[in-house]
Design an enzyme around this catalytic site. Structure first.
Site, PDB file in Angstrom:
ATOM      1  N   ILE A 166      -7.658  -0.054  10.376  1.00 16.59           N
ATOM      2  CA  ILE A 166      -8.776   0.884  10.363  1.00 16.59           C
ATOM      3  C   ILE A 166      -9.981   0.249   9.669  1.00 16.59           C
ATOM      4  O   ILE A 166      -9.850  -0.664   8.849  1.00 16.59           O
ATOM      5  CB  ILE A 166      -8.379   2.203   9.668  1.00 16.59           C
ATOM      6  CG1 ILE A 166      -7.905   1.938   8.238  1.00 16.59           C
ATOM      7  CG2 ILE A 166      -7.339   2.949  10.472  1.00 16.59           C
ATOM      8  CD1 ILE A 166      -7.637   3.186   7.430  1.00 16.59           C
ATOM      9  N   PHE A 223      -5.637   5.688  -0.195  1.00 14.73           N
ATOM     10  CA  PHE A 223      -4.747   4.533  -0.261  1.00 14.73           C
ATOM     11  C   PHE A 223      -4.712   3.981  -1.677  1.00 14.73           C
ATOM     12  O   PHE A 223      -5.743   3.929  -2.351  1.00 14.73           O
ATOM     13  CB  PHE A 223      -5.227   3.402   0.664  1.00 14.73           C
ATOM     14  CG  PHE A 223      -4.918   3.610   2.100  1.00 14.73           C
ATOM     15  CD1 PHE A 223      -3.654   3.382   2.603  1.00 14.73           C
ATOM     16  CD2 PHE A 223      -5.917   4.017   2.971  1.00 14.73           C
ATOM     17  CE1 PHE A 223      -3.381   3.567   3.942  1.00 14.73           C
ATOM     18  CE2 PHE A 223      -5.646   4.203   4.309  1.00 14.73           C
ATOM     19  CZ  PHE A 223      -4.380   3.979   4.802  1.00 14.73           C
ATOM     20  N   TYR A 274       0.830  -1.200   0.000  1.00 16.94           N
ATOM     21  CA  TYR A 274       0.000   0.000   0.000  1.00 16.94           C
ATOM     22  C   TYR A 274       0.867   1.254   0.000  1.00 16.94           C
ATOM     23  O   TYR A 274       2.053   1.216   0.369  1.00 16.94           O
ATOM     24  CB  TYR A 274      -0.922   0.027   1.227  1.00 16.94           C
ATOM     25  CG  TYR A 274      -0.191   0.228   2.521  1.00 16.94           C
ATOM     26  CD1 TYR A 274       0.007   1.509   3.042  1.00 16.94           C
ATOM     27  CD2 TYR A 274       0.342  -0.849   3.226  1.00 16.94           C
ATOM     28  CE1 TYR A 274       0.698   1.704   4.228  1.00 16.94           C
ATOM     29  CE2 TYR A 274       1.041  -0.665   4.402  1.00 16.94           C
ATOM     30  CZ  TYR A 274       1.216   0.610   4.896  1.00 16.94           C
ATOM     31  OH  TYR A 274       1.922   0.809   6.059  1.00 16.94           O
ATOM     32  N   TYR A 325      -9.103   7.457  11.230  1.00 14.16           N
ATOM     33  CA  TYR A 325      -8.628   7.740  12.578  1.00 14.16           C
ATOM     34  C   TYR A 325      -9.477   8.747  13.334  1.00 14.16           C
ATOM     35  O   TYR A 325      -9.149   9.096  14.459  1.00 14.16           O
ATOM     36  CB  TYR A 325      -7.175   8.213  12.514  1.00 14.16           C
ATOM     37  CG  TYR A 325      -6.283   7.148  11.950  1.00 14.16           C
ATOM     38  CD1 TYR A 325      -5.864   6.081  12.716  1.00 14.16           C
ATOM     39  CD2 TYR A 325      -5.887   7.207  10.619  1.00 14.16           C
ATOM     40  CE1 TYR A 325      -5.060   5.094  12.184  1.00 14.16           C
ATOM     41  CE2 TYR A 325      -5.089   6.221  10.084  1.00 14.16           C
ATOM     42  CZ  TYR A 325      -4.669   5.158  10.866  1.00 14.16           C
ATOM     43  OH  TYR A 325      -3.875   4.186  10.338  1.00 14.16           O
ATOM     44  N   PHE A 385       2.274   9.673   3.729  1.00 19.43           N
ATOM     45  CA  PHE A 385       2.632   9.456   5.135  1.00 19.43           C
ATOM     46  C   PHE A 385       3.134   8.050   5.415  1.00 19.43           C
ATOM     47  O   PHE A 385       3.717   7.790   6.463  1.00 19.43           O
ATOM     48  CB  PHE A 385       1.459   9.783   6.073  1.00 19.43           C
ATOM     49  CG  PHE A 385       0.254   8.908   5.888  1.00 19.43           C
ATOM     50  CD1 PHE A 385       0.163   7.665   6.492  1.00 19.43           C
ATOM     51  CD2 PHE A 385      -0.812   9.326   5.105  1.00 19.43           C
ATOM     52  CE1 PHE A 385      -0.942   6.861   6.336  1.00 19.43           C
ATOM     53  CE2 PHE A 385      -1.927   8.523   4.943  1.00 19.43           C
ATOM     54  CZ  PHE A 385      -1.998   7.289   5.555  1.00 19.43           C
ATOM     55  N   ASP A 386       2.910   7.132   4.481  1.00 21.44           N
ATOM     56  CA  ASP A 386       3.394   5.762   4.726  1.00 21.44           C
ATOM     57  C   ASP A 386       3.356   4.968   3.423  1.00 21.44           C
ATOM     58  O   ASP A 386       2.553   5.264   2.523  1.00 21.44           O
ATOM     59  CB  ASP A 386       2.543   5.062   5.790  1.00 21.44           C
ATOM     60  CG  ASP A 386       3.209   3.806   6.332  1.00 21.44           C
ATOM     61  OD1 ASP A 386       4.432   3.653   6.124  1.00 21.44           O
ATOM     62  OD2 ASP A 386       2.532   2.990   6.965  1.00 21.44           O
TER      63      ASP A 386
END
Length: 494
Positions: free
Chosen positions: A124, A167, A94, A150, A104-105
């Site tokens: 999540i 995503f 991902y 979140y 962010f990731d």
């Protein structure tokens, strides 16, 4: 250092997926409804806002409530018709971005797939919903609203409060839940059950089941029975075991290996051959839990111990050793930690426990679980140190574990208790023979090893000698040449 760094990055990935939503890396083609054109307003917006607008406009609402909390667009279709089920272990790659386009990731940056159990709340909510719709090999984009990610809490420092996330997710693979981590029972949940309670051993359950072997259905029925006694209704032990992990209303598919199916005996009634693999679809309609140990008084435990002992012996005689283990195990769970007994109760309790441990040892010998057999014999001998059966069965288990000297000691102790035990005397001879064979084998192995070492050393020595001879020849030649040159020089000088 490298290993610690990878562990830290993986831990951070888990935190990001379990504590905050993730975003997807959208292609430029997806960002605009008309790839070749962009309005003035769109051109002035940050890239993330354009992506969000495109996905919000074209994405499919995949939420059960149809509230547009999770929107999906397929970038690349999968290569399979099947999607993962609740409880499946899924493997994904991902990339995650915030609405402003900031990444962010990314599991790809770590070059390590992310693994989690679907529908278990490990990630999540948007991921549990979105990944469940995917096929193997599929790549999709997910737009996740804060309430499916979140929320107001965010996930500091990378994800702010009430953040919408993107995503890009690729489903690499998925597989069913291995209930006992031995590959014997694989579960795939079609419909999740209610609540958090599960049937226990001895619970009365009502289920609907369908059994398949090689694609052919051989059983279909509604049945009510006691967990641990399914065999009385032609239900394999794997169903009993799996029921203890199920919830009321759950509908699942169970893949049973031979050990948890009908084993070496098969099931002629259904035309099931020996060591066949089985598939069952099971729905747990209702159940009533059996009393736990702490809910029973000593009298009740002793009464029930007599009942389950007979039940276990019946299963053992029929060759249903796993079922017998369940029954004898109940005696241990009820009485092993029972305190404050009267003298009469204590004697009865010790008698039941001794029989249970000895019978469990015999079952484990049949199941080829020799370490467990030794443990049960140790407990039996803790109650009666000179118990002939306990010593003999421990000797058998140790012999089968190739612990010949320990086994011989056990059989010798049997003869001390009962000098007429011919089986023990015979087993001592077997131990001595096995020890001799083992020593001979070791001797041959070491002899071959030393021969190889000697041959290698000889080759090295020969090679070294050859080099030394060459060096000597070179030295002699050099000496002769030097001597000849000196003679010429002297002659010329004269």
């Amino acid at each position: 250092m490298m290993r610690g760094g990878r562990r830290a990055s993986r831990t951070r990935a888990l935190e990001l997926l379990t504590l905050s939503p993730a975003s997807c890396l959208l292609s430029p083609q997806l960002c605009c409804s008309s790839p070749g054109t962009m309005t003035t307003d769109e051109a002035t917006k940050p890239e993330g806002e354009v992506q969000a607008a495109a996905l919000a406009e074209r994405g499919e609402d995949i939420t059960p409530a149809q509230d547009r909390g999770v929107l999906k667009i397929i970038k690349r279709p999968g290569n399979d018709d099947e999607s993962p089920m609740i409880g499946d272990k899924v493997y994904v790659h991902y990339k995650g971005k915030l609405a402003n386009g900031k990444k962010f990731d990314s599991s790809r940056d770590r070059n390590e797939p992310f693994v989690f159990s679907l529908g278990k709340g490990q990630v999540i909510k948007a991921w549990d919903i979105g990944v469940a719709t995917m096929k193997k090999g599929e790549v999709c984009y997910l737009l996740c609203k804060p309430e499916y990610a979140y929320g107001a809490a965010g996930s500091a420092p990378k994800i702010p409060s009430n953040a919408t996330l993107f995503f890009e997710v690729e489903l690499l693979d998925f597989k069913g839940e291995d209930l006992f981590e031995d590959g014997g029972i694989i579960r795939r949940i079609k419909r999740k059950g209610e609540g958090y309670s599960n049937p226990n051993e001895g619970a009365t359950v009502e289920i609907h089941l369908e059994g398949f072997c090689g694609g052919t259905r051989f059983d279909c029925k509604d049945v009510k029975f006691v967990v641990g006694e399914g065999e009385d209704h032609d239900i394999p032990i794997g169903i009993d075991k799996a029921l203890e992990k199920m919830q009321r209303g759950e509908h699942c598919v169970l893949y049973l290996g031979p050990r948890y199916g009908f084993g070496e005996a098969g099931k002629p009634k259904y035309g099931i051959q020996a060591n066949a693999e089985l598939v069952y679809e099971v729905t747990l309609k209702s159940f009533e839990k059996a009393k736990e140990s702490w809910e029973m008084d000593t009298k009740e435990k002793l009464e029930q111990a007599a009942i389950v002992k007979e039940k276990g012996t019946m299963y053992f005689k029929e060759g249903k050793y796993l079922q017998a283990v369940i029954q004898y195990g109940k005696i241990v769970s009820w009485l092993e930690m029972e305190y404050g007994l009267s003298e009469k109760e204590s004697k009865a309790s010790d008698s039941f426990l001794l029989a249970a441990f000895l019978n469990l040892a015999m079952c484990y010998l049949k199941l080829r679980e020799y370490t467990k057999a030794v443990e049960c014999c140790d407990k039996a001998l803790g109650l009666d140190q000179d118990n002939e059966k306990g010593l003999y069965r421990r000797g058998e288990a140790r012999l089968l574990m190739n612990e010949f000297e320990l086994a011989k000691c056990d059989f010798q102790k049997v003869l001390e208790v009962n000098p007429q035990n011919k089986a023990a005397r015979s087993q001592i001879s077997v131990c001595q023979k096995k020890t001799k064979e083992h020593n001979e084998r070791d001797r041959r192995i070491y002899a071959n090893m030393f021969t190889k070492f000697a041959e290698r050393d000889a080759k090295e020595a020969a090679s070294k000698t050859g080099v030394e001879k060459e060096a000597e020849k070179a030295t002699c030649a050099q000496g002769l040449e030097t001597a000849g040159a000196g003679g010429k020089e002297a002659e010329g000088h004269v």
